[in-house]
Design an enzyme around this catalytic site. Structure first.
Site, PDB file in Angstrom:
ATOM      1  N   LYS A 166       0.860  -1.305   0.086  1.00  0.00           N
ATOM      2  CA  LYS A 166      -0.070   0.057  -0.047  1.00  0.00           C
ATOM      3  C   LYS A 166       1.022   1.318   0.141  1.00  0.00           C
ATOM      4  O   LYS A 166       1.575   1.671   0.990  1.00  0.00           O
ATOM      5  CB  LYS A 166      -0.984   0.093   1.368  1.00  0.00           C
ATOM      6  CG  LYS A 166      -2.001   1.131   1.042  1.00  0.00           C
ATOM      7  CD  LYS A 166      -2.607   1.489   2.430  1.00  0.00           C
ATOM      8  CE  LYS A 166      -1.593   2.509   2.878  1.00  0.00           C
ATOM      9  NZ  LYS A 166      -1.418   3.846   2.242  1.00  0.00           N
ATOM     10  N   GLY A 217       7.712   5.158   7.313  1.00  0.00           N
ATOM     11  CA  GLY A 217       6.803   6.505   7.550  1.00  0.00           C
ATOM     12  C   GLY A 217       7.194   7.215   8.646  1.00  0.00           C
ATOM     13  O   GLY A 217       8.281   6.886   9.391  1.00  0.00           O
ATOM     14  N   GLY A 222       4.084   5.197  12.625  1.00  0.00           N
ATOM     15  CA  GLY A 222       4.652   3.818  13.365  1.00  0.00           C
ATOM     16  C   GLY A 222       4.143   3.436  14.507  1.00  0.00           C
ATOM     17  O   GLY A 222       4.067   2.208  14.675  1.00  0.00           O
ATOM     18  N   GLU A 239      10.642   1.778   9.963  1.00  0.00           N
ATOM     19  CA  GLU A 239      11.758   2.439   9.653  1.00  0.00           C
ATOM     20  C   GLU A 239      10.956   4.036   9.665  1.00  0.00           C
ATOM     21  O   GLU A 239      10.185   4.266   8.975  1.00  0.00           O
ATOM     22  CB  GLU A 239      12.098   2.347   8.268  1.00  0.00           C
ATOM     23  CG  GLU A 239      12.860   0.953   7.744  1.00  0.00           C
ATOM     24  CD  GLU A 239      14.131   1.134   8.436  1.00  0.00           C
ATOM     25  OE1 GLU A 239      14.650   2.188   8.797  1.00  0.00           O
ATOM     26  OE2 GLU A 239      14.594  -0.020   8.787  1.00  0.00           O
ATOM     27  N   CYS A 273      14.502  10.502   5.311  1.00  0.00           N
ATOM     28  CA  CYS A 273      14.430  10.222   6.722  1.00  0.00           C
ATOM     29  C   CYS A 273      15.835  10.397   7.409  1.00  0.00           C
ATOM     30  O   CYS A 273      15.848  10.868   8.410  1.00  0.00           O
ATOM     31  CB  CYS A 273      13.902   8.929   6.971  1.00  0.00           C
ATOM     32  SG  CYS A 273      14.631   7.530   6.222  1.00  0.00           S
ATOM     33  N   GLU A 369      11.400  17.086  13.139  1.00  0.00           N
ATOM     34  CA  GLU A 369      11.889  16.772  11.946  1.00  0.00           C
ATOM     35  C   GLU A 369      11.185  17.415  10.887  1.00  0.00           C
ATOM     36  O   GLU A 369       9.957  17.333  10.564  1.00  0.00           O
ATOM     37  CB  GLU A 369      11.535  14.972  11.856  1.00  0.00           C
ATOM     38  CG  GLU A 369      11.987  14.476  10.330  1.00  0.00           C
ATOM     39  CD  GLU A 369      11.591  13.255  10.138  1.00  0.00           C
ATOM     40  OE1 GLU A 369      10.562  12.722  10.613  1.00  0.00           O
ATOM     41  OE2 GLU A 369      12.560  12.521   9.641  1.00  0.00           O
TER      42      GLU A 369
HETATM   43  P1  ADP Z   1       4.377  10.214   5.908  1.00  0.00           P
HETATM   44  O1  ADP Z   1       3.471  10.589   4.825  1.00  0.00           O
HETATM   45  O2  ADP Z   1       4.619  11.886   6.666  1.00  0.00           O
HETATM   46  O3  ADP Z   1       5.642   9.660   5.735  1.00  0.00           O
HETATM   47  P2  ADP Z   1       2.992   8.544   7.434  1.00  0.00           P
HETATM   48  O4  ADP Z   1       3.753   7.808   8.354  1.00  0.00           O
HETATM   49  O5  ADP Z   1       1.333   8.932   7.663  1.00  0.00           O
HETATM   50  O6  ADP Z   1       3.490   9.604   7.093  1.00  0.00           O
HETATM   51  O7  ADP Z   1       2.660   7.762   5.842  1.00  0.00           O
HETATM   52  C1  ADP Z   1       3.388   6.667   5.602  1.00  0.00           C
HETATM   53  C2  ADP Z   1       2.274   5.581   5.137  1.00  0.00           C
HETATM   54  O8  ADP Z   1       1.396   5.011   6.099  1.00  0.00           O
HETATM   55  C3  ADP Z   1       1.354   5.885   3.972  1.00  0.00           C
HETATM   56  O9  ADP Z   1       1.194   4.982   2.870  1.00  0.00           O
HETATM   57  C4  ADP Z   1      -0.100   6.306   4.939  1.00  0.00           C
HETATM   58  O10 ADP Z   1      -0.969   5.933   4.057  1.00  0.00           O
HETATM   59  C5  ADP Z   1       0.086   5.059   6.002  1.00  0.00           C
HETATM   60  N1  ADP Z   1      -0.844   5.124   7.208  1.00  0.00           N
HETATM   61  C6  ADP Z   1      -1.536   6.284   7.613  1.00  0.00           C
HETATM   62  N2  ADP Z   1      -1.956   6.049   8.841  1.00  0.00           N
HETATM   63  C7  ADP Z   1      -1.800   4.657   8.785  1.00  0.00           C
HETATM   64  C8  ADP Z   1      -2.097   3.632  10.111  1.00  0.00           C
HETATM   65  N3  ADP Z   1      -3.109   3.955  10.847  1.00  0.00           N
HETATM   66  N4  ADP Z   1      -1.856   2.335   9.899  1.00  0.00           N
HETATM   67  C9  ADP Z   1      -1.090   1.983   8.916  1.00  0.00           C
HETATM   68  N5  ADP Z   1      -0.622   2.764   8.005  1.00  0.00           N
HETATM   69  C10 ADP Z   1      -0.923   4.033   7.894  1.00  0.00           C
END
Ligand code: ADP
Length: 466
Positions: A166, A217, A222, A239, A273, A369
């Site tokens: 995803k 992310g 996380g 990560e 990151c 950050e």
């Molecule tokens: P950034 O976009 O600032 O790196 P995120 O950590 O929100 O921030 O996004 C990283 C990924 O995590 C994206 O694919 C996002 O759609 C997904 N994501 C957002 N909320 C959740 C959640 N509750 N559980 C798992 N994945 C999520």
């Protein structure tokens, strides 16, 4: 319309999503998007495909993964163009990311994990076998959509897991093209690629049929993944964010180091990151470094990633743009902006590379950050003090130490509490070297032997011989 991959079929899904080009701020493409039913079908397909995929030999799986790599390589230019369209990065860097992704599949598919004889005695033999964990959810962010996905897929698939991937909703297209290639090269269900509107990550990472989540992310998200994963005690690789310090020692040559530091802080518009996010210079060299970084910021070419002159592209999305602008406004009140400090006067999410000096350590730009091309430069008086300030962070991803006396620089590096410390270089990431964070920068490692290990369970077979 770009399609998702579910159970070997390219599908539109129940909904759709518009994708914005950050260099214009305008939507330029539409793709399929999943609702809960589509996600359920994707997880079920991965679950059904798992036994047969896991039963293949390593060599058989690597034939598939090399076909996937070849397919990505054949469509490499198309994927790179799309990556620049959706992410904003300079085309040369997008091409590099495509090449690295192809190389990741080839590299990890060649790292067969053979059983290990741990005990071989007259009466006893103990062998460790490595078996895949099951269905892996691969959740990726928008800064390096393709290479982060590829490293996860290569390790997960080579070790015999099946995957539901995803991507981030603002950069889904390059991942969907990998899905298109996979539709023609992998057995149905082995890889599924779905898109959401930032609404399905929780469901995916809590799904009872998902055995492991590999996530890149933010630290905040996380933590949510870790909570969702607790329900079925899933395996996790996280990560997360960083707030990496760059420590310049007093013997550095500012003219030599300043461009390297500038690049470490502004590569990918600072959306990395492990970018250099706080720069510490000895007080005697502080003014010289600030001036040199300001000159570099003022002369950097910021623009559309498709323009060959561009060194720094836009911020990837509106939300991140607003966050970075907010940090700049906060810094303006308490520090001195010596370069940049404003958005570019054109459409798109462009921010002029910004250098800020005279900030207190408590400033948000130092503590948080920034994930953008905004560089806080801080002065220090002695080594113990700067190491303490560098380590005074909830993050612990990476960092850099710069000095002519390499032995002394390594001594300093040994005292920095992060997963990686680079000495006189930056961003040297390799498939054969583990990368990951300590403290709230993550859990586990990617790449290297440690990274592959995260995708298998150790099964011990202990046999009485006599
Ligand atoms: P950034 O976009 O600032 O790196 P995120 O950590 O929100 O921030 O996004 C990283 C990924 O995590 C994206 O694919 C996002 O759609 C997904 N994501 C957002 N909320 C959740 C959640 N509750 N559980 C798992 N994945 C999520």
């Amino acid at each position: 319309m770009y399609q998702m991959l579910i159970d070997g079929e390219l599908v539109d899904g129940s909904a759709s999503l518009e994708v914005i080009n950050p260099a214009t701020g305008e939507a330029f493409a539409t793709c399929g998007r999943a609702e809960e039913d589509d996600l359920q079908r994707a997880v079920a397909a991965a679950r059904n495909a798992f036994p047969a995929w896991a039963a293949l030999s390593w060599t058989e799986r690597s034939v598939y993964l090399n076909a996937l790599a070849d397919g990505i390589e054949e469509r490499g230019e198309e994927i790179a163009q799309l990556l620049t369209d959706e992410q904003g990065k300079p085309l040369g860097q997008a091409r590099f990311e495509v090449g690295a992704s192809v190389a990741a599949f080839r590299y990890f598919s060649a790292q067969e994990m053979l059983p290990r004889v741990v005990v071989d005695e007259p009466t006893s033999q103990v062998i460790e076998h490595y078996s895949p964990v099951g269905v892996v959810a691969a959740i990726t962010p928008w800064n390096f959509p393709l290479i982060l996905l590829s490293v996860k897929l290569a390790a997960a698939l080579a070790t015999g897991n099946t995957v539901v991937a995803k991507p981030a909703p603002t950069t889904p297209l390059s991942s969907l093209l990998v899905g298109e290639v996979a539709a023609a090269t992998l057995p149905a269900g082995v890889l599924n690629v779905i898109v959401d509107a930032n609404d399905l990550g929780g469901l995916l990472s809590a799904h009872p049929d998902v055995a492991k989540v590999t996530f890149t992310g933010s630290t905040a998200t996380g933590k949510k993944v870790m909570q969702s994963a607790a329900s079925s005690l899933k395996r996790l690789t996280l990560e997360l964010g960083g707030n990496d310090a760059a420590i310049l020692l007093d013997d550095v040559d500012i003219d030599d180091v300043a461009p390297k530091i500038f690049n470490a802080a502004t590569f990918n518009a600072g959306q990395v990151c492990m970018a250099a996010k706080r720069i510490y210079a000895p007080r005697a060299k502080y003014d010289a470094l600030c001036d040199a970084l300001a000159d570099l910021a003022n002369s950097a070419v910021v623009g559309d990633g498709h323009d060959p002159a561009t060194a720094i592209g836009p911020i990837q999305n509106q939300m991140q743009f607003d966050k970075v602008m907010d940090l700049i406004e906060d810094s303006r009140q308490i520090g001195t902006i010596v370069a940049g400090g404003q958005r570019l006067n054109r459409p798109g999410f462009f921010i002029a590379p910004t250098v800020v000096r005279d900030l207190p350590d408590s400033a948000r730009l130092v503590q948080e950050e920034q994930f953008g091309p905004v560089i806080p430069v801080l002065a220090y008086d002695d080594i113990d003090e700067v190491i303490e300030r560098a380590n005074d962070s909830e993050f612990g991803l990476a960092g850099t130490v710069w000095g002519k006396d390499v032995e002394r620089a390594v001594e300093v590096a040994m005292r920095v509490r992060t997963g990686t410390v680079w000495v006189n270089k930056h961003l040297d990431l390799r498939f054969d070297v583990a990368f990951g964070g300590v403290k709230q920068s993550g859990l586990g490692r990617e790449q290297g032997d440690d990274g592959l290990r995260e995708f298998v369970e150790t099964r011990v077979v202990s046999v009485a011989k006599a």
